[in-house]
Scaffold this active site. Structure first.
Site, PDB file in Angstrom:
ATOM      1  CD  GLU A  61      -2.858   0.790   2.494  1.00 63.45           C
ATOM      2  OE1 GLU A  61      -2.719  -0.150   3.296  1.00 63.45           O
ATOM      3  OE2 GLU A  61      -3.611   1.747   2.687  1.00 63.45           O
ATOM      4  NE  ARG A 296       2.567  -8.445  10.051  1.00 71.48           N
ATOM      5  CZ  ARG A 296       2.646  -7.303   9.357  1.00 71.48           C
ATOM      6  NH1 ARG A 296       3.727  -6.573   9.387  1.00 71.48           N
ATOM      7  NH2 ARG A 296       1.621  -6.874   8.668  1.00 71.48           N
ATOM      8  CE  LYS A 306       3.544   0.602   5.394  1.00 67.70           C
ATOM      9  NZ  LYS A 306       2.336   0.180   4.706  1.00 67.70           N
TER      10      LYS A 306
HETATM   11  P1  ATP Z   1       2.736  -2.256   8.282  1.00 63.46           P
HETATM   12  O1  ATP Z   1       1.778  -3.007   9.143  1.00 63.46           O
HETATM   13  O2  ATP Z   1       4.131  -2.235   8.773  1.00 63.46           O
HETATM   14  O3  ATP Z   1       2.259  -0.920   7.909  1.00 63.46           O
HETATM   15  P2  ATP Z   1       1.595  -3.488   6.019  1.00 63.46           P
HETATM   16  O4  ATP Z   1       1.390  -4.958   6.059  1.00 63.46           O
HETATM   17  O5  ATP Z   1       0.423  -2.648   6.294  1.00 63.46           O
HETATM   18  O6  ATP Z   1       2.823  -3.113   6.936  1.00 63.46           O
HETATM   19  P3  ATP Z   1       1.654  -3.359   3.172  1.00 63.46           P
HETATM   20  O7  ATP Z   1       2.079  -2.233   2.325  1.00 63.46           O
HETATM   21  O8  ATP Z   1       0.228  -3.730   3.186  1.00 63.46           O
HETATM   22  O9  ATP Z   1       2.174  -3.019   4.630  1.00 63.46           O
HETATM   23  O10 ATP Z   1       2.547  -4.640   2.902  1.00 63.46           O
HETATM   24  C1  ATP Z   1       2.930  -5.113   1.634  1.00 63.46           C
HETATM   25  C2  ATP Z   1       3.306  -6.556   1.760  1.00 63.46           C
HETATM   26  O11 ATP Z   1       4.387  -6.723   2.667  1.00 63.46           O
HETATM   27  C3  ATP Z   1       2.154  -7.387   2.281  1.00 63.46           C
HETATM   28  O12 ATP Z   1       2.027  -8.544   1.470  1.00 63.46           O
HETATM   29  C4  ATP Z   1       2.561  -7.730   3.676  1.00 63.46           C
HETATM   30  O13 ATP Z   1       2.070  -8.960   4.059  1.00 63.46           O
HETATM   31  C5  ATP Z   1       4.092  -7.732   3.598  1.00 63.46           C
HETATM   32  N1  ATP Z   1       4.678  -7.417   4.888  1.00 63.46           N
HETATM   33  C6  ATP Z   1       4.477  -6.304   5.610  1.00 63.46           C
HETATM   34  N2  ATP Z   1       5.139  -6.370   6.792  1.00 63.46           N
HETATM   35  C7  ATP Z   1       5.776  -7.569   6.801  1.00 63.46           C
HETATM   36  C8  ATP Z   1       6.619  -8.245   7.749  1.00 63.46           C
HETATM   37  N3  ATP Z   1       6.930  -7.680   8.914  1.00 63.46           N
HETATM   38  N4  ATP Z   1       7.101  -9.460   7.418  1.00 63.46           N
HETATM   39  C9  ATP Z   1       6.793 -10.016   6.240  1.00 63.46           C
HETATM   40  N5  ATP Z   1       6.001  -9.449   5.316  1.00 63.46           N
HETATM   41  C10 ATP Z   1       5.484  -8.240   5.578  1.00 63.46           C
HETATM   42 MG    MG Z   2      -1.325  -3.196   5.025  1.00 64.53          MG
END
Ligand code: ATP
Ligand code: MG
Length: 605
Positions: A61, A296, A306
């Site tokens: 995102e 994760r 974030k």
């Molecule tokens: P955050 O919670 O840190 O804001 P997010 O999951 O909301 O991260 P996205 O932009 O939706 O961020 O993530 C893009 C991809 O990265 C998704 O497929 C998500 O599952 C993966 N991802 C995000 N954080 C992790 C993590 N800590 N370990 C592995 N994969 C991750």
């Molecule tokens: Mg997300």
């Protein structure tokens, strides 16, 4: 990504590889048509067999900078596609109009490229925007309504929440649940056409309010939100929910393996429900994508959410998103971690069904393994103290004489050439390479001693690395008693690389740089941002456990071979560790270097 086919990357077994290998063996995805671009069932049916054996995607995102967890997901998705003859799409999951910005889109593109991955295949770019699918998503919503699989709910948010039930109580039906498809369709179109206020109604799937899985209790598909979207502007005032949009995005792109993190496990039944119905309605092509969840990746001694990263930046605790202490990809880049080290860390952690906590030490080991064989060496003095060689003129005929010295740029790689520098009457040494009263086992510089029993010990002899042997005779102090210079005598005929240089045996060798040719530099010594492995554990405010010494700035002296070092040059400062010429704060004559990591793990030592 380009890699030498003769040296395949290590491929630790993990359950995702197992699934893909079984699918490939069973031919699950063989011969499925691909329309050449994302599209609906008809678009793909008119295509040709997909040349990609599997399709994966990395779907960020664009609402912030990527961090180490995203790096893990990038390496996993692009790595699986690479290893199994597939293609990985970069998809911006930009269905939420309010938080997304072009700045983040550009930064994500740059970060994925920097990590060494690419979404161009031949002349086709597999970079997609979920917002390009808004038309299809709306069409699918009308189809669900007409099939009696979705309805417009006019309950307030509170009423909806109250009727949803909880883990122990089944939900109860909305009074709007039994409207006819025609009534629902008319309402949905009114929503789309802007006839209703934000939040006054939503479109919901009609599944089962008593389902033990709360995600199946008629989840919301669309909401009304008057917001300008970075791609579609003001065209829409209704926006799809993530849980509705994401499966559709995967299916339109013909993703085979949709890999996400564990918290989406409970969403999988809805993912399948939605896609099965849309395929039955003739809108989406079969075979449908399948969702798989993995744990994760978290790094110890930092935070990765974030929201918390944003707080660190906005409160000025760090100096920006690319501060070298930040676990963002840009922070890690500026710190000096190499793409290869980050990929090795990601590959080494495989994929499992539990969230994992990784220590920075693992990243540091990967970095050392990558740089040991390639980073040129250099001498640097980070806590300088002057060493004066008092018999210089006696030995060399003049106080101004400079003895030329040389050293290999890399001890095992002669092809990297030779570094040259001069040894003269005054050199900089590390302050802790001299003590007035040596503790047991101290082999560096100390002056002549008189022991308790009255016996005399001569001043110690050490080798100035690549130079010659010197014997300590004393030191000079300022009014406060602080040592300001060390005095020593050159031992003649001991220059490294000359016959008989080893005749005088010494137990210590120290690094140095000549006062006459040393390069002044600012050196940032970075360490962990927090003192606790899980700074936010148990709801603790992470601000309470900041490491006050996470950034220590010193003014040091570098050997002249580093003059004009390009930004992002990585070097090993002998005895100190790996350093990188800062890519931002780098000023020609007086370079700025960041410490990536020490030569061995010294945390807590
Ligand atoms: P955050 O919670 O840190 O804001 P997010 O999951 O909301 O991260 P996205 O932009 O939706 O961020 O993530 C893009 C991809 O990265 C998704 O497929 C998500 O599952 C993966 N991802 C995000 N954080 C992790 C993590 N800590 N370990 C592995 N994969 C991750
Ligand atoms: Mg997300």
């Amino acid at each position: 990504m380009a890699h030498d086919p003769n040296t395949p990357p290590p491929k630790p077994a993990n359950f995702l590889r197992g699934i893909i290998e079984r699918d490939l063996e069973a031919g699950t995805w063989d011969g499925r048509p691909f329309g050449g671009s994302p599209g609906d069932a008809a678009h793909h049916a008119a295509g040709t067999p997909d040349p990609a054996r599997i399709r994966t995607r990395f779907p960020p995102e664009p609402n912030g900078y990527l961090h180490v967890g995203h790096a893990k997901s990038i390496c996993l998705n692009f790595g699986l596609a690479r290893d199994y003859g597939g293609i990985c799409h970069l998809r911006f999951d930009d269905t939420n109009p309010e938080k997304e910005e072009q700045e983040y889109v550009d930064a994500i593109v740059e970060a994925v490229h920097w990590l060494g991955f690419d979404w161009e295949v031949g002349t086709t770019s597999h970079l997609y925007y979920a917002s390009d699918y808004f038309d299809f998503m709306y069409r699918a919503a009308e189809a669900l309504v007409q099939a009696g699989l979705a309805y417009v709910d006019e309950q307030s948010a509170d009423e909806m929440r109250a009727r949803r039930g909880d883990f122990t109580t089944p939900g109860t039906d909305s009074p709007f649940r039994h409207r006819t498809p025609a009534e629902n369709l008319a309402r949905l179109r009114e929503m789309r056409d802007g006839l209703h206020a934000d939040g006054s109604m939503v479109l919901r799937a009609k599944i089962d309010m008593a389902s033990p899985n709360i995600n199946l209790r008629d989840p919301t598909l669309y909401r009304i939100k008057r917001a300008t979207h970075h791609n579609t502007g003001d065209r829409w005032c209704i926006y799809p929910m993530y849980t509705y949009a994401h499966p559709i995005e995967d299916a339109l792109e013909r993703i085979t393996h949709s890999i996400c993190t564990l918290e989406f496990e409970d969403q999988r039944p809805f993912y399948d429900w939605l896609l099965e119905h849309l395929a039955d309605l003739g809108l989406l092509a079969r075979p449908l994508p399948k969702q798989y969840e993995f744990g994760r990746l978290n790094l110890s001694y930092v935070v990765t959410s974030k929201r918390k990263l944003r707080a660190l930046v906005e409160e000025g605790i760090v100096e920006g998103w690319d501060d070298p202490r930040m676990p963002t990809i840009f922070g890690m880049r500026r710190r000096g971690y190499t793409p290869a080290a980050i990929r090795a860390m990601a590959d080494g952690t495989g994929a499992s069904k539990t969230n994992i906590w990784l220590d920075y030490a693992v990243l540091d080991q990967c970095l050392r393994a990558d740089l040991e064989g390639q980073a040129p060496r250099a001498m640097a003095v980070l806590d300088p103290l002057k060493l004066v060689l008092t018999n210089w003129a006696e030995v060399y005929g003049s106080d101004d004489f400079v003895e030329p010295c040389e050293a290999p740029a890399h001890p095992q790689r002669p092809e990297l050439g030779t570094r040259r520098f001069g040894l003269a009457r005054e050199v900089w040494i590390e302050r802790d390479d001299f003590v007035e009263r040596p503790p047991k086992g101290f082999f560096r510089l100390f002056p002549p001693q008189t022991l308790a029993d009255g016996s005399a010990v001569p001043g110690n002899k050490v080798r100035l690395k690549y130079g010659l042997v010197v014997e300590c005779t004393g030191c000079e102090k300022d009014a406060e008693g602080r040592v300001i210079a060390v005095l020593a005598r050159v031992v003649p005929d001991t220059r490294s690389g000359t016959p008989g240089a080893d005749a005088v045996k010494v137990k210590g060798t120290i690094t140095w740089v000549g006062v006459h040719d040393a390069l002044p530099a600012t050196v940032n010594l970075y360490d962990r941002l927090f003192t606790e492995p899980q700074p936010d554990a148990g709801g603790r405010d992470f601000r309470e456990v900041l490491n006050p010494r996470s950034k220590v700035v010193v003014q040091g002296w570098l050997e002249p071979s580093l003059a004009g070092a390009a930004r992002e040059t990585r070097v090993q400062f002998e005895r100190h560790g790996y350093f990188i010429a800062d890519r931002v704060d780098h000023r020609g004559e007086a370079p700025v270097f960041n410490r990536i990591t020490t030569l061995k793990d010294s945390w807590g030592a």
